[in-house]
Design an enzyme around this catalytic site. Structure first.
Site, PDB file in Angstrom:
ATOM      1  N   VAL A  98       0.893  -1.106  -0.062  1.00 22.82           N
ATOM      2  CA  VAL A  98       0.067  -0.020  -0.016  1.00 22.82           C
ATOM      3  C   VAL A  98       0.936   1.056  -0.039  1.00 22.82           C
ATOM      4  O   VAL A  98       0.443   2.287  -0.536  1.00 22.82           O
ATOM      5  CB  VAL A  98      -1.003  -0.117   1.094  1.00 22.82           C
ATOM      6  CG1 VAL A  98      -0.263   0.065   2.379  1.00 22.82           C
ATOM      7  CG2 VAL A  98      -1.904   1.109   0.940  1.00 22.82           C
ATOM      8  N   GLY A 331      -5.866  -6.701  -0.335  1.00 22.80           N
ATOM      9  CA  GLY A 331      -6.316  -5.730   0.605  1.00 22.80           C
ATOM     10  C   GLY A 331      -5.420  -4.434   0.822  1.00 22.80           C
ATOM     11  O   GLY A 331      -4.700  -4.092  -0.068  1.00 22.80           O
ATOM     12  N   GLU A 332      -5.398  -4.058   2.047  1.00 17.34           N
ATOM     13  CA  GLU A 332      -4.593  -2.697   2.303  1.00 17.34           C
ATOM     14  C   GLU A 332      -4.981  -1.549   1.660  1.00 17.34           C
ATOM     15  O   GLU A 332      -4.651  -0.317   2.042  1.00 17.34           O
ATOM     16  CB  GLU A 332      -3.048  -3.158   2.183  1.00 17.34           C
ATOM     17  CG  GLU A 332      -2.378  -4.028   2.655  1.00 17.34           C
ATOM     18  CD  GLU A 332      -0.923  -4.435   2.093  1.00 17.34           C
ATOM     19  OE1 GLU A 332      -0.196  -3.491   1.632  1.00 17.34           O
ATOM     20  OE2 GLU A 332      -0.289  -5.399   2.768  1.00 17.34           O
ATOM     21  N   GLY A 333      -5.757  -1.570   0.702  1.00 14.08           N
ATOM     22  CA  GLY A 333      -6.150  -0.520  -0.182  1.00 14.08           C
ATOM     23  C   GLY A 333      -5.546  -0.584  -1.577  1.00 14.08           C
ATOM     24  O   GLY A 333      -5.672   0.605  -2.223  1.00 14.08           O
TER      25      GLY A 333
END
Length: 364
Positions: A98, A331-333
């Site tokens: 990210v 995930g994480e953005g």
């Protein structure tokens, strides 16, 4: 109360601004409809902003909500729970994916501890190389509501008060980021085991069979995947959550980061700022946000299609078209950040592309 005030402030898209944007798209120097989904997106963003052209989505802010899960005890993932806290340290040091993508796009990264089981480790001042082009370094917001949820197969994951506190934390983070100048918010998450409550939330809000929405998360083997499906089934049998009561659903089978992400989405929608969804965790939270305030979907942009099967089900239920499909499941953005230039491009067309008349270009 904050949640009720926020949902009351969420209204429909501005039809006049959308009509103006659609008309402008038809007069730009390109074949009508040739930009496909980008044209639809630009019209919707004009409706959200209430003006055409809508503001450019710059600067951007990623909010990574982190929490742990009592259901980890059911063996739904081989990853140890302490990884959640360790990854917060990695985010703050600028060493996660990210961070790399945020530096590429110039987005700020805010990490919010809403429910990590153990205090995050290795938290030091972020080194200069972790900063974005604007000079902003990752920062931590300590808003821990409880040290991980309860095991949702045994009891409710959260009390209603805890779920409300998480949602309202997300609203506050949205308000703070927008007040600081963010023109678009991006969802991020970190939590070992968090795809299990995500599957439960999607099963409830999309009225879907757990087997169709429960994926492999970090890449579990067949026996673990089957156990994960049964865990979701057991939780839904125990709690019988009512999709008309989104706070109750989040309390029964959700996670603190899921609830906080729902709040972030609601906060963005109330401020008429777009929120770019990442993967299946954000998609499950978006379903909860839509249950609180159906008009909140007007602020949602689906960044990508996660390989988690629940993501496709959730986005279909929300009526959202993912901008990219790259086989991501991190995930994480990260997926939202990769889609950010696409959103910017959709808006920039309305700002910068000439019309046939202004450019002196003949039409068919």
């Amino acid at each position: 109360m904050m949640l009720e005030r926020t949902t009351a402030a969420i209204g429909p898209l501005d039809e006049q601004a959308m009509a103006t944007a659609a008309d402008l798209q038809s007069r730009l120097t390109k074949p009508a409809g040739s930009l496909g989904v980008l044209e639809e997106l630009s019209v919707r963003l004009a409706g959200l902003a209430g003006v055409c052209p809508p503001p450019l989505p710059e600067p951007a802010a990623v909010a990574v909500f982190a929490g742990d899960h009592g259901v980890h005890a059911q063996g739904v993932t081989p990853w140890p729970q302490e990884v959640t806290g360790q990854m917060i340290g990695n985010f703050l040091a600028g060493g996660a994916v990210v961070n790399a993508f945020a530096r590429q796009t110039g987005a700020t990264v805010t990490v919010v501890d809403v429910g990590v089981a153990a205090p995050p480790t290795s938290i030091e001042t972020a080194p200069p190389e972790s900063a974005t082009a604007s000079g902003a370094r990752p920062r931590l917001v300590e808003a821990n509501i409880r040290r991980g949820t309860r095991d949702l197969t045994v009891t409710a994951a959260l009390t209603r008060d805890e779920a409300r506190a998480a949602v309202e934390t997300g609203i506050r983070v949205a308000d703070e980021l927008v007040d600081a100048g963010a023109a678009i918010l991006l969802t991020g998450d970190m939590g070992i085991g968090n795809t299990t409550p995500a599957a439960a939330l999607i099963a409830v809000f999309a009225e879907a069979d757990p087997a169709t929405v429960t994926g492999r998360g970090t890449g579990v083997d067949d026996p673990t995947h089957q156990r994960k499906i049964e865990v979701v089934r057991a939780a839904l049998r125990r709690h019988e959550p009512d999709p008309a009561d989104p706070l109750g659903v989040l309390a029964a089978v959700g996670g603190l980061e899921h609830a906080a992400l729902a709040g972030l989405i609601l906060g963005a929608a109330a401020q008429r700022v777009p929120v770019l969804l990442d993967g299946v965790i954000a998609d499950s939270a978006a379903l909860a946000a839509a249950a609180f305030a159906p008009s909140a979907t007007g602020a949602m942009v689906a960044g990508h299609r996660s390989v988690e099967p629940g993501a496709t089900v959730a986005l279909r239920r929300l009526g959202l078209t993912p901008l990219v499909d790259l086989g991501l499941r991190l995930g994480e953005g990260t997926g939202a950040l990769l889609a950010l230039p696409v959103v910017a491009g959709a808006v920039r067309v309305l700002h910068e592309v000439a019309t046939f008349d202004s450019a002196g270009v003949a039409q068919k």
